[in-house]
Structure formats: structure tokens, C-alpha cells
Design a protein around this motif. Sequence first.
Motif, PDB file in Angstrom:
ATOM      1  N   ASP A 208       1.993  54.478  17.206  1.00 36.53           N
ATOM      2  CA  ASP A 208       3.209  53.850  17.719  1.00 36.53           C
ATOM      3  C   ASP A 208       2.926  53.420  19.147  1.00 36.53           C
ATOM      4  OD1 ASP A 208       6.254  53.408  17.529  1.00 36.53           O
ATOM      5  OD2 ASP A 208       6.032  54.574  19.370  1.00 36.53           O
ATOM      6  N   GLY A 209       3.022  52.112  19.404  1.00 35.06           N
ATOM      7  CA  GLY A 209       2.682  51.635  20.741  1.00 35.06           C
ATOM      8  C   GLY A 209       3.395  50.364  21.110  1.00 35.06           C
ATOM      9  N   THR A 210       2.851  49.676  22.088  1.00 39.21           N
ATOM     10  CA  THR A 210       3.433  48.448  22.596  1.00 39.21           C
ATOM     11  C   THR A 210       2.320  47.468  22.909  1.00 39.21           C
ATOM     12  OG1 THR A 210       4.804  47.472  24.346  1.00 39.21           O
ATOM     13  CG2 THR A 210       3.465  49.371  24.948  1.00 39.21           C
ATOM     14  N   ILE A 211       2.623  46.178  22.840  1.00 35.84           N
ATOM     15  CA  ILE A 211       1.607  45.157  23.113  1.00 35.84           C
ATOM     16  C   ILE A 211       1.163  45.216  24.566  1.00 35.84           C
ATOM     17  CG2 ILE A 211       1.146  42.667  23.158  1.00 35.84           C
ATOM     18  CD1 ILE A 211       3.182  42.337  20.902  1.00 35.84           C
ATOM     19  N   ARG A 212       2.098  45.486  25.472  1.00 37.26           N
ATOM     20  CA  ARG A 212       1.767  45.552  26.894  1.00 37.26           C
ATOM     21  C   ARG A 212       0.751  46.672  27.148  1.00 37.26           C
ATOM     22  NH1 ARG A 212       7.618  44.958  28.269  1.00 37.26           N
ATOM     23  NH2 ARG A 212       7.945  42.848  29.073  1.00 37.26           N
ATOM     24  N   GLY A 213      -0.381  46.315  27.720  1.00 37.36           N
ATOM     25  CA  GLY A 213      -1.402  47.308  28.044  1.00 37.36           C
ATOM     26  C   GLY A 213      -2.020  47.970  26.832  1.00 37.36           C
ATOM     27  N   PHE A 214      -1.897  47.327  25.663  1.00 37.81           N
ATOM     28  CA  PHE A 214      -2.362  47.955  24.425  1.00 37.81           C
ATOM     29  C   PHE A 214      -3.849  48.298  24.460  1.00 37.81           C
ATOM     30  CE2 PHE A 214      -4.404  47.320  20.270  1.00 37.81           C
ATOM     31  CZ  PHE A 214      -3.823  48.355  19.560  1.00 37.81           C
ATOM     32  N   SER A 215      -4.680  47.372  24.911  1.00 38.08           N
ATOM     33  CA  SER A 215      -6.130  47.598  24.879  1.00 38.08           C
ATOM     34  C   SER A 215      -6.533  48.798  25.716  1.00 38.08           C
ATOM     35  CB  SER A 215      -6.874  46.347  25.361  1.00 38.08           C
ATOM     36  OG  SER A 215      -6.495  46.006  26.677  1.00 38.08           O
TER      37      SER A 215
END
Length: 262
Positions: A208-215
Motif C-alpha cells: 500500500d503506497g503512493t505515487i509520490r516518492g514511490f521509487s
Amino acid sequence: MGKKKIVSIEDRIPKLKQARKKKANRRLIFYLSIFFLLIAIIVYLQSPLSHVKTITVTGNQFVSDKEVINQSKLTTKTNIWTINESKIIDVLKKNPSIKSVKIEKQLPWTVDIQLNEYERVGYVSNNGVYYPVLGNGQILTELKQKTANGDAPLLMNFSDKSYLHKMTKELQKLPTSILNIISEIHWKPTDENKYKILLYMNDGYLVDGTIRGFSEKMNVYPSIVSQLNPDNKGIVHIGVGAYFESFDKESQEEVADDETEG
């Protein structure tokens, strides 16, 4: 004292004439050599000897050799000395899959077109057909295939192309080892967070995450999973800090990770 030998001017004249004649002959040979060399160059430039005989294309995966050569306008009638490299590069870079181009002349007759393409970071599906997605967000609709190759995740429900582009920019920063263990990425926007995503991993976990700062956050996924019991699958939450939520809902544990916190 010995007597000095006196050479009359009459005796020296033939030698001077001979030396002058030799010098003139050498000069004539030099000018004739330059003349014939220039003639040879002109004949070479105007003859098929200066035409391109071999065109090689390297670094291409998504565009064919034939397509690249056609777009470059190079033929076997092209004079290798009149090739405008910058013009060819500008034309080829209009292809959305090509990041950069380098043209090399390998004398006497070969031209090598070296391509650097954007990496494939995922696939999208439409009516049972799969299309590669590049790191610049470009969907290669001309390269449809019946199955995804398993070398990149399936990108699901990205109905807004701007968010798809943001996602692919993050994916292209990931090392291949992590990209290859992501099975699916679902865009799950909410009113509070339009960047919310849910990942299905090949090792059985969800993320469960977010696109922002994903890498940056996803780079520490292997170290997070290494702290978990492999028999107890669940959801790895990455964001401000990280924690694991088991599927059986009986256990929830914080995952120590300094890079993810904050």
C-alpha cells in the motif's frame, strides 16, 4: 702553400643548369601529384565508390531496423560525406520510444545508427490485449501482444494519463530486480489522496503506497520483507514510516526502516 684550383664560369654553368632542371622536375612532379590527387578525390566523390553500402541499427527494441532506416532517408545512393547527422537525429527523436540517437560513419561505406530507447516499465491491458508502457508514459499501441512478458508490472485502472506518466517516471528509477517482482499496480485514488496505489507482488505480499516518492520508498522493500515471516503474508504499508498488516488481521507490526520514516 698549395695552389688554389680555379674553376671557370664556363665549367660551372652546365652544373647549375642541371641542378636547376632537377629542381624544376621535382616541382613539376609535386604539382602533377597534387593535380591527380584532386582529380581522384573528385572522381571518388562523384562515383558510387563514395556511396553508403551498409547501414546498421543498434540499440533498438521497439522500432524495426527497416523503420529506422526509412526515417533516416539513408539509401545506397547516399554519399557518405554529405550525410547530415544532426538532421537525421532530429527526425528519429520524433519517435516517442527513442530517447537519444548517435550516428557514426565507419569508412569507407558503413553508417551505424545507435539508438537509446526509453525502457519498458509496465504494460496496460485493453480488451484482453497488452501494450508496453515506456518510462516516459508512452503506450506503444502498435506493439500489441496477447500476454504480458512478466518482465514489468501490469498497470491497472490508470484512467488519467497524467497519473500514468507520474507512475512510469517513478518506475524507471527502480532497479530491475525490484521492478521484476511487481506483478500489478492498481491506481486507487481517493478524495484525500489522488496518488494512492496498491501493488500485488510476485512474492505474495501487497504493498500500500503512493505515487509520490514511490521509487525511493520501494527501494527499501527487500529489506522490509526480509524482517517478516515468509509464511505470514499481508500488506506492507510504505509511507511515513512502514508497517506490516497480516491478512489474518491478528497481527500488525512496525517495520524498522530509517529510510522510509519521515
